[in-house]
Motif scaffolding. Structure first.
Motif, PDB file in Angstrom:
ATOM      1  N   PHE A  56      42.539 -14.130  28.973  1.00  0.00           N
ATOM      2  CA  PHE A  56      42.454 -14.838  30.253  1.00  0.00           C
ATOM      3  C   PHE A  56      41.272 -14.359  31.091  1.00  0.00           C
ATOM      4  CE2 PHE A  56      45.293 -11.227  30.429  1.00  0.00           C
ATOM      5  CZ  PHE A  56      44.870 -10.524  31.540  1.00  0.00           C
ATOM      6  N   GLY A  57      40.251 -13.860  30.435  1.00  0.00           N
ATOM      7  CA  GLY A  57      39.068 -13.357  31.135  1.00  0.00           C
ATOM      8  C   GLY A  57      38.927 -11.866  31.027  1.00  0.00           C
ATOM      9  N   LEU A  58      40.064 -11.168  30.936  1.00  0.00           N
ATOM     10  CA  LEU A  58      40.108  -9.728  30.711  1.00  0.00           C
ATOM     11  C   LEU A  58      40.852  -9.490  29.406  1.00  0.00           C
ATOM     12  CD1 LEU A  58      41.174  -8.512  34.284  1.00  0.00           C
ATOM     13  CD2 LEU A  58      38.854  -8.862  33.409  1.00  0.00           C
ATOM     14  N   ASP A  59      40.254  -8.757  28.502  1.00  0.00           N
ATOM     15  CA  ASP A  59      40.878  -8.485  27.210  1.00  0.00           C
ATOM     16  C   ASP A  59      41.522  -7.107  27.259  1.00  0.00           C
ATOM     17  OD1 ASP A  59      41.672  -8.262  24.607  1.00  0.00           O
ATOM     18  OD2 ASP A  59      39.669  -8.395  23.733  1.00  0.00           O
ATOM     19  N   LEU A  60      42.812  -7.057  27.546  1.00  0.00           N
ATOM     20  CA  LEU A  60      43.500  -5.777  27.685  1.00  0.00           C
ATOM     21  C   LEU A  60      43.504  -5.000  26.373  1.00  0.00           C
ATOM     22  CD1 LEU A  60      46.506  -6.872  29.939  1.00  0.00           C
ATOM     23  CD2 LEU A  60      44.241  -6.030  30.599  1.00  0.00           C
ATOM     24  N   VAL A  61      43.584  -5.725  25.255  1.00  0.00           N
ATOM     25  CA  VAL A  61      43.540  -5.052  23.950  1.00  0.00           C
ATOM     26  C   VAL A  61      42.179  -4.389  23.748  1.00  0.00           C
ATOM     27  CG1 VAL A  61      43.637  -5.379  21.446  1.00  0.00           C
ATOM     28  CG2 VAL A  61      45.241  -6.602  22.928  1.00  0.00           C
ATOM     29  N   GLY A  80      34.569  -2.674  27.253  1.00  0.00           N
ATOM     30  CA  GLY A  80      35.647  -3.623  27.058  1.00  0.00           C
ATOM     31  C   GLY A  80      35.370  -4.960  27.706  1.00  0.00           C
ATOM     32  N   SER A  81      34.117  -5.221  28.060  1.00  0.00           N
ATOM     33  CA  SER A  81      33.781  -6.453  28.786  1.00  0.00           C
ATOM     34  C   SER A  81      33.885  -7.671  27.882  1.00  0.00           C
ATOM     35  CB  SER A  81      32.370  -6.370  29.366  1.00  0.00           C
ATOM     36  OG  SER A  81      32.302  -5.418  30.396  1.00  0.00           O
ATOM     37  N   THR A  82      34.488  -8.729  28.410  1.00  0.00           N
ATOM     38  CA  THR A  82      34.558  -9.998  27.703  1.00  0.00           C
ATOM     39  C   THR A  82      33.322 -10.832  28.007  1.00  0.00           C
ATOM     40  OG1 THR A  82      35.658 -11.089  29.554  1.00  0.00           O
ATOM     41  CG2 THR A  82      37.075  -9.953  27.954  1.00  0.00           C
ATOM     42  N   ILE A  83      33.183 -11.938  27.301  1.00  0.00           N
ATOM     43  CA  ILE A  83      32.089 -12.864  27.599  1.00  0.00           C
ATOM     44  C   ILE A  83      32.206 -13.371  29.029  1.00  0.00           C
ATOM     45  CG2 ILE A  83      31.330 -15.241  27.118  1.00  0.00           C
ATOM     46  CD1 ILE A  83      31.519 -14.566  24.138  1.00  0.00           C
ATOM     47  N   THR A  84      33.434 -13.624  29.486  1.00  0.00           N
ATOM     48  CA  THR A  84      33.639 -14.093  30.861  1.00  0.00           C
ATOM     49  C   THR A  84      33.182 -13.036  31.864  1.00  0.00           C
ATOM     50  OG1 THR A  84      35.604 -15.224  30.030  1.00  0.00           O
ATOM     51  CG2 THR A  84      35.281 -15.200  32.408  1.00  0.00           C
ATOM     52  N   GLN A  85      33.484 -11.774  31.601  1.00  0.00           N
ATOM     53  CA  GLN A  85      33.041 -10.694  32.478  1.00  0.00           C
ATOM     54  C   GLN A  85      31.521 -10.560  32.462  1.00  0.00           C
ATOM     55  OE1 GLN A  85      36.204  -7.908  30.745  1.00  0.00           O
ATOM     56  NE2 GLN A  85      35.747  -6.941  32.710  1.00  0.00           N
ATOM     57  N   GLN A  86      30.924 -10.722  31.295  1.00  0.00           N
ATOM     58  CA  GLN A  86      29.462 -10.642  31.223  1.00  0.00           C
ATOM     59  C   GLN A  86      28.822 -11.764  32.016  1.00  0.00           C
ATOM     60  OE1 GLN A  86      27.793  -9.767  27.237  1.00  0.00           O
ATOM     61  NE2 GLN A  86      29.890  -9.394  26.581  1.00  0.00           N
ATOM     62  N   LEU A  87      29.420 -12.971  31.970  1.00  0.00           N
ATOM     63  CA  LEU A  87      28.907 -14.071  32.769  1.00  0.00           C
ATOM     64  C   LEU A  87      29.069 -13.764  34.255  1.00  0.00           C
ATOM     65  CD1 LEU A  87      27.827 -16.942  33.149  1.00  0.00           C
ATOM     66  CD2 LEU A  87      30.183 -17.771  32.895  1.00  0.00           C
ATOM     67  N   ALA A  88      30.217 -13.214  34.632  1.00  0.00           N
ATOM     68  CA  ALA A  88      30.450 -12.847  36.032  1.00  0.00           C
ATOM     69  C   ALA A  88      29.398 -11.855  36.511  1.00  0.00           C
ATOM     70  CB  ALA A  88      31.849 -12.252  36.190  1.00  0.00           C
ATOM     71  N   LYS A  89      29.093 -10.893  35.662  1.00  0.00           N
ATOM     72  CA  LYS A  89      28.131  -9.850  36.022  1.00  0.00           C
ATOM     73  C   LYS A  89      26.720 -10.414  36.192  1.00  0.00           C
ATOM     74  CE  LYS A  89      27.187  -7.038  32.724  1.00  0.00           C
ATOM     75  NZ  LYS A  89      27.372  -5.941  31.733  1.00  0.00           N
ATOM     76  N   THR A  90      26.280 -11.222  35.235  1.00  0.00           N
ATOM     77  CA  THR A  90      24.902 -11.707  35.284  1.00  0.00           C
ATOM     78  C   THR A  90      24.708 -12.803  36.328  1.00  0.00           C
ATOM     79  OG1 THR A  90      25.369 -13.279  33.493  1.00  0.00           O
ATOM     80  CG2 THR A  90      24.468 -11.135  32.870  1.00  0.00           C
TER      81      THR A  90
END
Length: 206
Positions: A56-61, A80-90
């Motif tokens: 759901f945007g964060l991969d707890l596993v 542990g960053s997901t693609i969604t988190q990387q998009l949020a960051k950039t």
């Protein structure tokens, strides 16, 4: 993520429209996942965030796995960053690595997942991620490294570009061709593990 860079590059072209030289960072038109060959987005998902379509945007596993690896290594070895988190960051945040910024990144990732489909998130990520040599976005990278549109990338070319994201400078195929090829093989192996391609396809791609 879909906006052009604030300072556009100066590109010199030949009479038939081929790029001859470039000064400054370069970002081309956005890509749409649906228009790409299936192996192109699959390469990025396999190596960057193989649980992308299930979290759901964060991969707890993934966060837990990275934490265990970092504890064993007594330092930061995995993220542990997901693609969604990387998009949020950039797209929204500065590059500082602080607890506050990581918290902001997590909240923005959740917000993106609520507002956009998975393919929309992946399209924006591919359209803005850095590929080294001053090139941003998959369309610009495909043209820069292979002189073709991303819709025409082969499996081996997609694997090479997906491998660049981890370390764009160190894995740049122009300056470090062997390192880029080695990393591309890692991507191909990951695609086999995720079921995106078969072992025969991996061997055919080199």
């Amino acid at each position: 993520a879909l906006d052009p860079l604030p300072e556009p590059a100066l590109i010199l072209v030949t009479a038939d429209g081929q790029a001859l030289a470039r000064r400054g960072a370069y970002k081309d038109a956005p890509v749409m996942v649906e228009a790409l060959p299936a192996h192109v987005p699959a390469a990025f998902v396999a190596i960057e965030d193989r649980r992308f379509y299930r979290h759901f945007g964060l991969d707890l596993v993934g966060i837990g796995r990275a934490a265990v690896a970092n504890i064993k290594a007594r330092g930061v070895r995995q993220g542990g960053s997901t693609i969604t988190q990387q998009l949020a960051k950039t797209a929204f945040l500065d590059p500082r690595r602080t607890f506050r910024r990581k918290a902001q990144e997590a909240f923005i990732a959740l917000w993106l997942e609520l507002r956009l489909s998975k393919d929309e998130i992946l399209s924006r990520y591919l359209s803005s991620v850095y590929f080294g040599d001053g090139v941003y976005g998959l369309r610009a990278a495909a043209k820069h490294y292979f002189q073709k549109d991303p819709e025409k990338l082969t499996l081996s070319e997609a694997a090479l570009l997906a491998g660049l994201v981890k370390a764009p400078s160190a894995l740049n195929p122009i300056d470090h061709p062997q390192a880029a090829r080695t990393r591309a093989r890692v991507v191909l192996n990951a695609m086999v593990e995720t079921g995106a391609i078969t072992e025969a396809q991996r061997r055919g791609a080199g």
